[in-house]
Design an enzyme around this catalytic site. Structure first.
Site, PDB file in Angstrom:
ATOM      1  N   LYS A 140      -0.473  -4.220   8.513  1.00 39.27           N
ATOM      2  CA  LYS A 140      -0.029  -3.142   7.621  1.00 39.27           C
ATOM      3  C   LYS A 140       1.071  -2.376   8.339  1.00 39.27           C
ATOM      4  O   LYS A 140       0.872  -1.914   9.465  1.00 39.27           O
ATOM      5  CB  LYS A 140      -1.209  -2.218   7.315  1.00 39.27           C
ATOM      6  CG  LYS A 140      -0.946  -1.237   6.186  1.00 39.27           C
ATOM      7  CD  LYS A 140      -2.068  -0.216   6.097  1.00 39.27           C
ATOM      8  CE  LYS A 140      -3.137  -0.631   5.134  1.00 39.27           C
ATOM      9  NZ  LYS A 140      -4.089   0.450   4.849  1.00 39.27           N
ATOM     10  N   ASP A 186     -13.483   7.930  -0.755  1.00 39.48           N
ATOM     11  CA  ASP A 186     -12.710   7.163  -1.732  1.00 39.48           C
ATOM     12  C   ASP A 186     -13.294   5.770  -1.906  1.00 39.48           C
ATOM     13  O   ASP A 186     -12.572   4.777  -1.947  1.00 39.48           O
ATOM     14  CB  ASP A 186     -11.248   7.096  -1.277  1.00 39.48           C
ATOM     15  CG  ASP A 186     -10.336   6.688  -2.432  1.00 39.48           C
ATOM     16  OD1 ASP A 186     -10.804   6.694  -3.591  1.00 39.48           O
ATOM     17  OD2 ASP A 186      -9.168   6.353  -2.170  1.00 39.48           O
ATOM     18  N   GLY A 188       0.829  -1.209   0.000  1.00 40.89           N
ATOM     19  CA  GLY A 188       0.000   0.000   0.000  1.00 40.89           C
ATOM     20  C   GLY A 188       0.853   1.244   0.000  1.00 40.89           C
ATOM     21  O   GLY A 188       2.078   1.182  -0.129  1.00 40.89           O
TER      22      GLY A 188
END
Ligand code: ADP
Length: 864
Positions: free
Chosen positions: A608, A719, A574
Site C-alpha cells: 500500500k 469501522d 484506497g
C-alpha cells in the site's frame, strides 16, 4: 402548538372570559382565605376545642405552623353523627361557594387525626342554618383518608352563604381534627331569598315532568319562602325541558315551572329580598320557550318595589316580544329603571299553558352582570384545583378576568421559554458528552496491558518503555457540534445533498470508484482518526505498563529494501493511494520466519503506497496505521510485514490476500440451498461461485475471533464491515483497514459538512449521537457485518432508507419508543441466530450487548 393556534385559543379564552356571568360556577373557585389569611382568626370559631393549641384558628388548610398543634380538634365527640361539633367560618359577606377542601392534623408526623366524613351547614344571616345536601339528598361528604392530603369536594349544588360550618362525622367517640378551606367568589347579587309558588308537575305524553325547585333551601310549602334554590344556582336549563344536563335527573329537573291553569289571575307572583337597599338596573330571567310542548316565555312582567315596609304603587311593566319562531331557551332582560328597593315583587304573566324559569339574576349599583350563565354541567364535577390568588375573591368585573388571562398568557410564554432553555441544556449535555471523547488535537496514543500483550507477543514487550496508564485503544471521529442530534443534522442535509449525491444508498454490489475524483476531503485527510486513551479500566490499575505507539519510532517494524519489491499488478485503490501486488525478494529471510501457508519465494505481498500528493494529515494517518498494525498479530488480523518509510513514497507491506475484500468476494457468490450443501462444497472447491450457510457462518466466526483478539487489547476498531475484511486462501478472513481510508465504498459513509465521513449504517446510536466508540459499538457493527455476510452483500444495510432516515432511525434507537427499525432477518439466517445474536448486538443499552467472546462462542455453537 403553533403561534397562530395559541393566539386563537387565547382570543377565545378572552372572549369567553368577557361574556361569563358574574357567578360562573366554573370560574368561581377562588380560595376564600383560610390558607391565605384573608379570613381573620376572630372569624373562625368552633363548638369546642380539645385544647387551646387545637383551637378553631388552627383549622386553616395547608397551614401546619405557628403555636398550635396543627389543626382544629373538637372535644371528644359525644355525638358522632356530626350534629354537634363544628368549625365555623364567617366570610363577613355573602359568597357563592362552589368547593370545599379538608385536611387532617399532621403536625410534621406527630398527628394522625382526620375527619373521614363530615357535613356542611350554612347560613346567610347567622341565625337560620341550612344543612347542605347534594342533588340526591345526601348530606354526608366523604372526607380525608389520611392526615396530610387535601381532599377537595365540589358542592353540587353550590351554596350562597356568609357562615359555613364543617361538622365532622365519626362512627364512634374519637378525636378528629380538621383543616379547611372554602372556594368560591363574592355574591354581589345581594339576593338573600326569593319566594315563589312551588313548581308544578306536568304529564307530557304519559311522562311525569317535575318542575319543582329541588334545591330550594328555605321553607317549602305551597309557596317557597326565605330561601334560594335553582333560580340562583348559576346554571340554566336546556332548550328541551324534558332533558337535563345532569345525569340521572328526572325530566324537567332544570326548570322551575308553573301551569297556567293553577293561576286564575294569569300570572305568577315572585318576591325577591335583598341584603340592603339597592339601585336596580335590570333583571334577567332565563325562560324556556318550547311552545310546541306548551311552554312559552312570559308575555309581561310587572315589578313592584319596596324600600321600607310597603310596596310602592307604580310598578315597572315590561312586555317582551313573544318569540313564536324560535323555541330556544333564552335570557329575557327586564329593565328596572334604576328603581331603589330592598325587595322586588314581580308578576310574570303567562302567554301559554306553561311558564318555566331556570335562572334569575339582578343588576344593581356597581354589581354588573353578564347574561351568560353556564349551562348545567354534565357528569361528575371535576376536582380541579382552584385559582391560587386568594385576593381574587371578588369576581366583579371583566378587568379582573382579563388580568387573569394576561397572567395565563405570561405563564404560557414562560413555559415556552423554559422548554426552549431545557432543550438547549439537553443539547449542551450531549455536546459535552461527545466532546469529552473528541479530542481536537487528534492525539494518537495507544497503551496496553503489558502482561496481556506480552503473553501473545513476547517479542514486543522488551521494546516498550513505560508510563503507567489504564488504556484502551480507541479511534475517534472528530465531529462538529452539529453531529450531536439527528434533527440538527438533518436540517443541514440540503447542503449535503448537493455536494454528495453519490452518498445515496446502493442496492447492488458497489462499483469501484476512482481515487479522489470528487475532490472532497478524504477520510484520513479530514483528520478523522485518532487514538484516544481511555482512563476507564480499573482492571489494569496495578500491573499495567503502557506503551505509547506513537512516541518515537517503532523499531519492531523494519525497513524493507524498496528495490527488492517487484510490481506485479494493481490490487485496488484506497484512501491513501494504490495497493499493488508485488513480489518481495528475500522477504522470508528478512522476516526470519515463514509466512503462514506461504512458502513461495519470492513472496507475494500487498504494498500500500501513500499518494505522493498526500497532505500532512494523510501522511500522519498512514504512519499511524503502520504503528497500529505493527502491534497486532493474530490469525484473523491482516499482518503488516515490513515498511518502506525512509524515503517517499511511504509504503506498507502486508500479507497478500488472494481473494480481495470480503464485500466484493461475497457479492460475487450465490447462496446454495441447505440441501445442496455437499454439492456446494464441491463447487466451491472448483472455484464455483456458490456459498453454503455454514461457510458463511465460518467467515463470521473468523471475524469474531479477530475482534475477540482486538477486544483483549481493548482496541476499538470503529469501522468493522465486510469491506474492511480481506479474504485469503481457503476462505481465510482477516480484519484489515486500521487506517479508515475510504474511497471504494464511499457510499457507505456519510459526510458531515465536508469534514468527516462516517459509516452511519454500521454505527451504533451512541457513536452517531454521542461520538462514543467502545467495544460495544464494535459489537453493533459486527451485527451489521454478520447481516452483510448472510445477505451475501447483495444490498447495503437499510438500503430502503436514505442517509437522513438512517440518522432519524438512530434517534428512534435513542428514544427507545419501539419505533426504531432493525435490519431484517436474512432469508438464510436461522431464527435463533437472528433473535439471540444479531438483535442482541443492536440493544440500546451497550452493556447488554454480548462481548466478542460470547459472540464467538455462540457462532461456534451454531456451527456445531
Ligand atoms: P482503503 O481502505 O483506503 O480503501 P485498502 O487498504 O482497503 O484501502 O485497499 C483498497 C483495496 O485494495 C481493497 O479493497 C482490496 O481490494 C485491496 N487490498 C488491500 N490490501 C490487500 C491485501 N493485503 N491483499 C489483497 N488485496 C488487498
Amino acid at each position: 402548538m403553533e403561534a397562530r393556534q395559541i393566539s386563537h385559543h387565547v382570543f377565545f379564552i378572552l372572549l369567553a372570559a368577557t361574556v361569563r356571568s358574574q357567578v360562573n360556577p366554573e370560574m368561581c373557585r377562588y380560595p376564600l382565605g383560610m390558607t391565605g389569611g384573608q379570613i381573620e382568626d376572630e372569624d373562625i370559631s368552633a363548638s369546642s376545642q380539645w385544647s387551646e393549641s387545637t383551637a378553631a384558628r388552627f383549622g386553616r388548610l395547608d397551614l401546619d405552623n405557628g403555636d398550635g398543634d396543627g389543626a382544629w380538634c373538637p372535644d371528644i365527640m359525644s355525638e358522632p353523627d356530626g350534629l354537634k361539633e363544628y368549625l365555623q367560618v364567617d366570610l363577613r359577606s355573602l359568597h357563592f361557594i362552589t368547593l370545599v377542601g379538608t385536611q387532617g392534623r399532621h403536625a410534621d408526623g406527630m398527628g394522625n387525626e382526620f375527619a373521614q366524613r363530615y357535613r356542611i351547614k350554612y347560613s346567610r344571616d347567622g341565625s337560620n342554618w341550612v344543612g347542605w345536601h347534594d342533588r340526591k339528598g345526601r348530606q354526608v361528604i366523604e372526607g380525608n383518608r389520611n392526615a396530610y392530603d387535601v381532599v377537595l369536594k365540589d358542592l353540587e349544588p353550590p351554596i350562597i352563604a356568609r357562615f359555613v360550618r364543617f361538622m365532622p362525622v365519626t362512627d364512634h367517640s374519637m378525636i378528629v381534627c380538621m383543616r379547611v378551606e372554602l372556594y368560591g367568589c363574592e355574591w354581589l347579587d345581594g339576593l338573600v331569598s326569593y319566594s315563589i309558588p312551588d313548581g308544578h308537575q306536568m304529564i307530557y305524553r304519559g311522562l311525569d315532568v317535575y318542575f319543582n325547585d329541588s334545591v330550594y333551601d328555605g321553607a317549602s310549602a305551597e309557596r317557597l319562602t326565605k330561601g334560594l334554590g335553582q333560580l340562583t344556582d348559576g346554571t340554566w336549563g336546556l332548550d328541551d325541558f324534558l332533558h337535563s344536563h345532569i345525569y340521572s335527573m328526572w325530566p324537567g329537573y332544570d326548570y322551575v315551572g308553573w301551569s297556567n291553569k293553577s293561576f286564575p289571575k294569569g300570572y305568577v307572583e315572585t318576591i325577591f329580598e335583598f341584603d340592603h337597599v339597592r339601585n336596580f338596573t335590570s333583571m334577567k330571567v332565563h325562560c324556556n320557550n318550547m311552545f310546541s310542548r306548551g311552554a312559552r316565555m312570559f308575555r309581561q312582567a310587572s315589578c313592584y318595589f319596596r324600600s321600607g315596609s310597603d310596596w310602592e304603587a307604580d310598578p315597572v311593566i315590561f312586555r317582551p316580544t313573544v318569540d313564536r319562531q324560535n323555541q330556544g331557551a333564552r335570557f329575557i332582560t327586564v329593565p328596572l329603571g334604576d328603581r331603589t328597593a330592598s325587595a322586588i315583587k314581580c308578576r310574570f304573566h303567562f302567554s301559554d299553558l306553561w311558564m318555566l324559569f331556570s335562572e334569575v339574576a339582578f343588576q344593581s349599583g356597581s354589581a354588573v352582570y353578564n347574561t351568560s350563565l353556564t349551562p348545567r354541567k354534565s357528569g361528575h364535577p371535576t376536582n380541579t384545583l382552584p385559582g391560587d390568588d386568594p385576593t381574587h375573591k371578588v369576581d366583579d368585573s371583566n378587568t379582573r378576568i382579563l388580568i387573569g388571562c394576561l397572567v395565563a398568557i405570561i405563564a404560557i410564554l414562560l413555559a415556552i421559554i423554559v422548554i426552549i432553555l431545557w432543550r438547549q441544556v439537553w443539547q449542551k449535555m450531549l455536546e459535552k458528552a461527545s466532546r469529552r471523547i473528541l479530542d481536537d488535537e487528534l492525539t494518537a496514543r495507544l497503551a496496553v496491558q503489558t502482561r496481556a500483550f506480552s503473553s501473545h507477543h513476547s517479542s514486543l514487550s522488551s521494546e516498550e518503555g513505560g508510563s503507567t496508564s489504564n488504556s484502551t485503544y480507541e479511534r475517534i471521529f472528530p465531529l462538529c457540534a452539529d453531529y450531536q442530534e439527528p434533527s440538527r443534522l438533518i436540517r443541514k442535509l440540503p447542503e449535503f445533498a448537493q455536494s454528495t449525491e453519490h452518498l445515496g444508498p446502493s442496492t447492488s454490489c458497489r462499483a469501484l470508484a476512482t481515487s479522489g475524483s470528487d475532490g472532497a476531503p478524504h477520510y484520513a485527510e479530514a483528520d478523522i482518526i485518532s487514538l484516544q486513551e481511555s482512563m476507564d479500566s480499573s482492571t489494569y490499575s496495578i500491573t499495567a505498563v503502557s506503551m505509547n505507539l506513537f512516541a518515537g519510532t517503532d523499531s519492531s517494524m523494519r525497513e524493507f529494501p524498496r528495490h527488492k519489491l517487484t510490481f506485479k499488478e494493481k490490487l485496488g485503490e484506497g484512501q491513501f493511494g494504490e495497493v499493488h501486488l508485488c513480489e518481495a525478494e528475500g522477504m522470508q529471510d528478512f522476516l526470519d520466519e515463514s509466512i503462514e501457508g506461504n512458502n513461495e519465494s519470492p513472496l507475494l505481498v500487498a504494498v500500500k503506497t501513500l499518494r505522493e500528493d498526500a497532505n500532512k494529515n494523510a501522511r500522519n494517518d498512514f504512519l499511524k496505521e503502520i504503528r497500529i498494525m505493527s502491534r497486532l498479530r493474530d490469525p484473523n488480523i491482516v499482518r503488516l510485514l515490513a515498511v518502506c518509510v525512509d524515503t517517499d513514497p511511504l509504503c506498507m507491506i502486508t500479507e497478500y490476500m488472494e481473494n480481495g475484500d470480503l464485500n466484493q468476494f461475497l457479492c460475487s457468490l450465490r447462496l446454495k440451498e441447505a440441501a445442496d450443501e455437499d454439492k456446494a462444497e464441491e463447487e466451491e472447491k472448483e472455484g464455483n461461485s456458490m456459498a453454503s450457510y455454514s461457510k458463511l457462518i465460518g467467515m463470521a466466526v473468523q471475524i469474531a475471533s479477530g475482534m475477540k483478539y482486538l477486544s483483549s487489547l481493548n482496541f476499538v476498531h470503529r469501522d468493522l464491515a465486510t469491506r474492511n475484511c480481506l479474504v485469503g486462501k481457503n476462505h481465510t478472513i482477516k480484519i484489515a483497514d486500521f487506517g479508515m481510508s475510504r474511497n471504494l465504498y464511499r457510499g457507505d459513509y456519510y459526510r458531515i459538512q465536508g469534514r468527516a465521513v462516517l459509516p452511519i449504517r454500521w454505527m451504533s446510536w451512541e457513536s452517531i449521537l454521542l461520538g462514543k466508540f467502545t467495544m460495544a459499538s464494535d459489537v453493533w457493527a459486527f451485527g451489521v457485518t454478520l447481516w452483510e455476510i448472510l445477505t451475501l452483500c447483495k444490498e447495503q444495510p437499510y438500503s430502503q432508507l436514505s442517509d437522513e432516515q438512517v440518522i432519524e432511525n438512530t434517534g428512534e434507537f435513542f428514544r427507545d419508543q419501539g419505533k426504531q427499525v432493525y435490519l431484517p432477518k436474512p432469508p438464510c439466517c436461522p431464527d435463533g441466530v437472528y433473535n439471540d445474536l444479531m438483535l442482541s448486538c443492536w440493544r440500546r443499552n451497550a452493556k447488554q450487548r454480548p462481548s466478542f467472546h460470547d459472540i464467538h462462542t455462540q457462532l461456534m455453537e451454531s456451527l456445531a
